[in-house]
Design a protein around this motif. Structure first.
Motif, mmCIF file in Angstrom:
data_model
loop_
_atom_site.group_PDB
_atom_site.id
_atom_site.type_symbol
_atom_site.label_atom_id
_atom_site.label_comp_id
_atom_site.label_asym_id
_atom_site.label_seq_id
_atom_site.Cartn_x
_atom_site.Cartn_y
_atom_site.Cartn_z
ATOM 1 N N GLY A 107 22.394 -5.169 -6.135
ATOM 2 C CA GLY A 107 22.858 -4.618 -7.409
ATOM 3 C C GLY A 107 24.365 -4.518 -7.479
ATOM 4 O O GLY A 107 24.970 -4.691 -8.544
ATOM 5 N N ALA A 108 25.002 -4.230 -6.342
ATOM 6 C CA ALA A 108 26.463 -4.160 -6.302
ATOM 7 C C ALA A 108 27.086 -5.516 -6.634
ATOM 8 O O ALA A 108 28.093 -5.604 -7.345
ATOM 9 C CB ALA A 108 26.930 -3.686 -4.931
ATOM 10 N N ALA A 109 26.478 -6.592 -6.113
ATOM 11 C CA ALA A 109 26.972 -7.937 -6.408
ATOM 12 C C ALA A 109 26.795 -8.264 -7.892
ATOM 13 O O ALA A 109 27.694 -8.841 -8.529
ATOM 14 C CB ALA A 109 26.248 -8.965 -5.546
ATOM 15 N N CYS A 110 25.657 -7.891 -8.447
ATOM 16 C CA CYS A 110 25.420 -8.121 -9.877
ATOM 17 C C CYS A 110 26.400 -7.316 -10.726
ATOM 18 O O CYS A 110 26.891 -7.801 -11.754
ATOM 19 C CB CYS A 110 23.987 -7.742 -10.234
ATOM 20 N N TYR A 111 26.694 -6.108 -10.289
ATOM 21 C CA TYR A 111 27.639 -5.246 -11.000
ATOM 22 C C TYR A 111 29.024 -5.884 -11.080
ATOM 23 O O TYR A 111 29.638 -5.960 -12.155
ATOM 24 C CB TYR A 111 27.692 -3.900 -10.283
ATOM 25 N N ARG A 138 28.838 7.847 -19.864
ATOM 26 C CA ARG A 138 27.808 7.354 -18.953
ATOM 27 C C ARG A 138 27.294 5.971 -19.351
ATOM 28 O O ARG A 138 26.679 5.285 -18.535
ATOM 29 C CB ARG A 138 26.640 8.331 -18.903
ATOM 30 N N TYR A 139 27.546 5.601 -20.586
ATOM 31 C CA TYR A 139 27.051 4.319 -21.077
ATOM 32 C C TYR A 139 28.155 3.271 -21.170
ATOM 33 O O TYR A 139 27.945 2.198 -21.736
ATOM 34 C CB TYR A 139 26.353 4.508 -22.435
ATOM 35 N N PHE A 140 29.330 3.581 -20.635
ATOM 36 C CA PHE A 140 30.371 2.572 -20.499
ATOM 37 C C PHE A 140 29.915 1.559 -19.447
ATOM 38 O O PHE A 140 29.134 1.901 -18.555
ATOM 39 C CB PHE A 140 31.696 3.204 -20.079
ATOM 40 N N PRO A 141 30.401 0.321 -19.520
ATOM 41 C CA PRO A 141 29.884 -0.713 -18.603
ATOM 42 C C PRO A 141 30.067 -0.389 -17.132
ATOM 43 O O PRO A 141 29.160 -0.622 -16.316
ATOM 44 C CB PRO A 141 30.671 -1.968 -19.005
ATOM 45 N N ASP A 142 31.230 0.145 -16.771
ATOM 46 C CA ASP A 142 31.467 0.436 -15.359
ATOM 47 C C ASP A 142 30.638 1.611 -14.865
ATOM 48 O O ASP A 142 30.105 1.592 -13.757
ATOM 49 C CB ASP A 142 32.961 0.701 -15.113
ATOM 50 N N ARG A 143 30.493 2.658 -15.691
ATOM 51 C CA ARG A 143 29.723 3.827 -15.282
ATOM 52 C C ARG A 143 28.237 3.506 -15.198
ATOM 53 O O ARG A 143 27.547 3.897 -14.262
ATOM 54 C CB ARG A 143 29.936 4.999 -16.257
ATOM 55 N N ALA A 144 27.731 2.784 -16.191
ATOM 56 C CA ALA A 144 26.303 2.446 -16.200
ATOM 57 C C ALA A 144 25.962 1.502 -15.057
ATOM 58 O O ALA A 144 24.981 1.693 -14.335
ATOM 59 C CB ALA A 144 25.921 1.831 -17.541
ATOM 60 N N GLY A 145 26.792 0.474 -14.869
ATOM 61 C CA GLY A 145 26.524 -0.513 -13.838
ATOM 62 C C GLY A 145 26.574 0.047 -12.440
ATOM 63 O O GLY A 145 25.890 -0.452 -11.531
ATOM 64 N N SER A 146 27.350 1.121 -12.239
ATOM 65 C CA SER A 146 27.471 1.689 -10.895
ATOM 66 C C SER A 146 26.165 2.305 -10.409
ATOM 67 O O SER A 146 25.990 2.537 -9.209
ATOM 68 C CB SER A 146 28.590 2.737 -10.856
ATOM 69 N N ALA A 147 25.238 2.569 -11.307
ATOM 70 C CA ALA A 147 23.930 3.092 -10.894
ATOM 71 C C ALA A 147 23.170 2.076 -10.063
ATOM 72 O O ALA A 147 22.279 2.443 -9.287
ATOM 73 C CB ALA A 147 23.108 3.477 -12.127
ATOM 74 N N ALA A 148 23.506 0.801 -10.207
ATOM 75 C CA ALA A 148 22.761 -0.266 -9.534
ATOM 76 C C ALA A 148 22.959 -0.259 -8.027
ATOM 77 O O ALA A 148 22.098 -0.737 -7.292
ATOM 78 C CB ALA A 148 23.163 -1.623 -10.103
ATOM 79 N N PHE A 149 24.099 0.258 -7.542
ATOM 80 C CA PHE A 149 24.326 0.205 -6.095
ATOM 81 C C PHE A 149 24.228 1.584 -5.440
ATOM 82 O O PHE A 149 24.773 1.814 -4.367
ATOM 83 C CB PHE A 149 25.658 -0.472 -5.742
ATOM 84 N N GLN A 150 23.490 2.485 -6.059
ATOM 85 C CA GLN A 150 23.212 3.777 -5.462
ATOM 86 C C GLN A 150 21.735 3.845 -5.088
ATOM 87 O O GLN A 150 20.871 3.550 -5.906
ATOM 88 C CB GLN A 150 23.575 4.908 -6.425
ATOM 89 N N VAL A 151 21.469 4.229 -3.870
ATOM 90 C CA VAL A 151 20.086 4.320 -3.407
ATOM 91 C C VAL A 151 19.384 5.510 -4.043
ATOM 92 O O VAL A 151 18.215 5.428 -4.442
ATOM 93 C CB VAL A 151 20.041 4.430 -1.870
ATOM 94 N N HIS A 152 20.087 6.634 -4.155
ATOM 95 C CA HIS A 152 19.517 7.847 -4.729
ATOM 96 C C HIS A 152 20.073 8.059 -6.138
ATOM 97 O O HIS A 152 21.283 7.978 -6.353
ATOM 98 C CB HIS A 152 19.845 9.071 -3.870
ATOM 99 N N GLN A 153 19.211 8.337 -7.086
ATOM 100 C CA GLN A 153 19.656 8.605 -8.447
ATOM 101 C C GLN A 153 20.355 9.954 -8.495
ATOM 102 O O GLN A 153 19.885 10.939 -7.915
ATOM 103 C CB GLN A 153 18.465 8.602 -9.417
ATOM 104 N N THR A 154 21.496 10.018 -9.204
ATOM 105 C CA THR A 154 22.270 11.250 -9.302
ATOM 106 C C THR A 154 22.314 11.725 -10.747
ATOM 107 O O THR A 154 21.906 11.014 -11.673
ATOM 108 C CB THR A 154 23.704 11.036 -8.797
ATOM 109 N N SER A 155 22.864 12.924 -10.936
ATOM 110 C CA SER A 155 22.960 13.493 -12.286
ATOM 111 C C SER A 155 23.944 12.729 -13.158
ATOM 112 O O SER A 155 23.939 12.876 -14.380
ATOM 113 C CB SER A 155 23.380 14.969 -12.197
ATOM 114 N N ASP A 156 24.814 11.926 -12.536
ATOM 115 C CA ASP A 156 25.767 11.124 -13.313
ATOM 116 C C ASP A 156 25.086 10.007 -14.080
ATOM 117 O O ASP A 156 25.652 9.461 -15.026
ATOM 118 C CB ASP A 156 26.825 10.511 -12.382
#
Length: 255
Positions: free
Chosen positions: A154-158, A205-223
Motif C-alpha cells: 500500500g505504501a508503494a501504491c500511495y 482526512r479526505y485530502f489525498p495525502d492524508r487518506a492515502g496514508s491509511a494504506a501503509f498502516q497495519v492498525h487503523q487509527t482515529s486519524d
C-alpha cells in the motif's frame, strides 16, 4: 497517428535523459530508506520512552516506513519536473507536432511515469521495510504477519498515486514553478496543519495525502475513519480527477 510503442519509447527517452527527474527518484529512495532505518534504530534504543504514552499499538511496519512523508515530496517533485520541464523548455510543441492526438500523448506519458514511479516505489518501500525491521531487532515483524504485506504494498501504491496526482496538476497548470509552489506547501504544511485543527480536521482526512496514508498502516487509527483500501481509493480518486483535468486542459488549449 503515431504508433503507441513509438510514443511510449519517446516518453521513456525524455524521462531518462533529464537529470533532475533521475535524481528526484534517487532522492525518494534514499530519503525513505535512510530515514526509516534511523527512526527504527532510535525506536529500538529508546523503545520504552517512545511507546509509553502511545495509546495505539506499536506498529513496526509504519515505523520502518517513517520516511514516506518526505519521500512523497520527492516523488511529487519528480512528477512535476517530468511534465513541467517539457513546458519550460518548449519541447511540448515538438511533442504535439509529432503526436497531435492529445489522448495517446498523455496516455503514454502517464503510463511511462506511472510505471516508473511504481517500480521505484516498490523497491523503496521493501528496502525500507527490511532494513527497518533489522534495525528494530526484537521489536520487529515480518511480511507473514497479518496486514503487513498489504501495508508495505500500500505504501508503494500511495507514492505512485501522489506522483500521478502531481502529473495531473502540472498538466493543468502547465508551469512547474507554480505546480511546486502549490503542491509542496500543501503536502508539507497545509494538509498536516489542517488535520489537527478542530472542525476542519474531518475535511482534511479526505485530502489525498492524508487518506492515502491509511494504506501503509497495519492498525487503523482515529486519524482515519475508514479502512486502508478506502483511503487508497480516495487518493486514487484525487489522482484520477487531476489527470482528467490535465487531459481536458491539454485537449482544449494550444501548447
Amino acid at each position: 497517428m503515431a504508433a503507441l510503442p513509438a510514443v511510449l519509447q519517446s516518453e521513456w527517452t525524455k524521462v531518462r535523459t533529464i537529470r533532475s527527474t533521475v535524481w528526484t527518484l534517487v532522492a525518494t529512495f534514499l530519503v525513505v530508506v535512510v530515514m526509516g532505518f534511523v527512526i527504527s534504530l532510535l525506536t529500538r534504543l529508546n523503545f520504552v520512552q517512545f511507546t509509553e504514552h502511545n495509546r495505539n499499538p506499536f506498529d513496526p511496519t509504519t515505523t520502518s516506513l517513517a520516511g514516506i512523508t518526505l519521500g512523497a515530496l520527492a516523488i511529487v517533485v519528480f512528477g512535476v519536473l517530468a511534465v513541467g520541464n517539457e513546458y519550460a523548455s518548449g519541447m511540448i510543441r515538438v511533442s504535439l507536432a509529432a503526436v497531435p492526438q492529445r489522448g495517446p500523448l498523455m496516455g503514454a506519458k502517464t503510463a511511462v511515469l506511472g510505471v516508473l514511479a511504481l517500480l521505484v516505489s516498490l523497491a523503496t518501500v521493501f528496502a525500507a521495510f527490511f532494513l527497518g525491521q533489522a534495525a528494530l531487532g526484537q521489536y520487529n515483524t515480518d511480511l507473514g504477519q497479518p496486514d503487513v504485506l498489504r501495508a508495505v504494498f500500500g505504501a508503494a501504491c500511495y507514492l505512485t498515486l501522489l506522483c500521478l496526482f502531481s502529473i495531473g496538476v502540472t498538466m493543468m497548470l502547465r508551469n512547474q514553478v507554480l505546480s511546486l509552489g502549490i503542491l509542496v506547501p500543501f503536502l508539507l504544511l497545509v494538509s498536516p496543519i489542517l488535520s489537527i485543527v478542530p472542525k476542519v480536521e474531518n475535511v482534511a482526512r479526505y485530502f489525498p495525502d492524508r487518506a492515502g496514508s491509511a494504506a501503509f498502516q497495519v492498525h487503523q487509527t482515529s486519524d482515519h475513519p475508514y479502512g486502508p483500501w478506502t483511503g487508497l481509493a480516495i487518493c486514487a480518486a484525487w489522482a484520477a480527477a487531476a489527470l482528467l483535468g490535465g487531459y481536458l486542459v491539454l485537449k482544449r488549449r494550444d501548447a
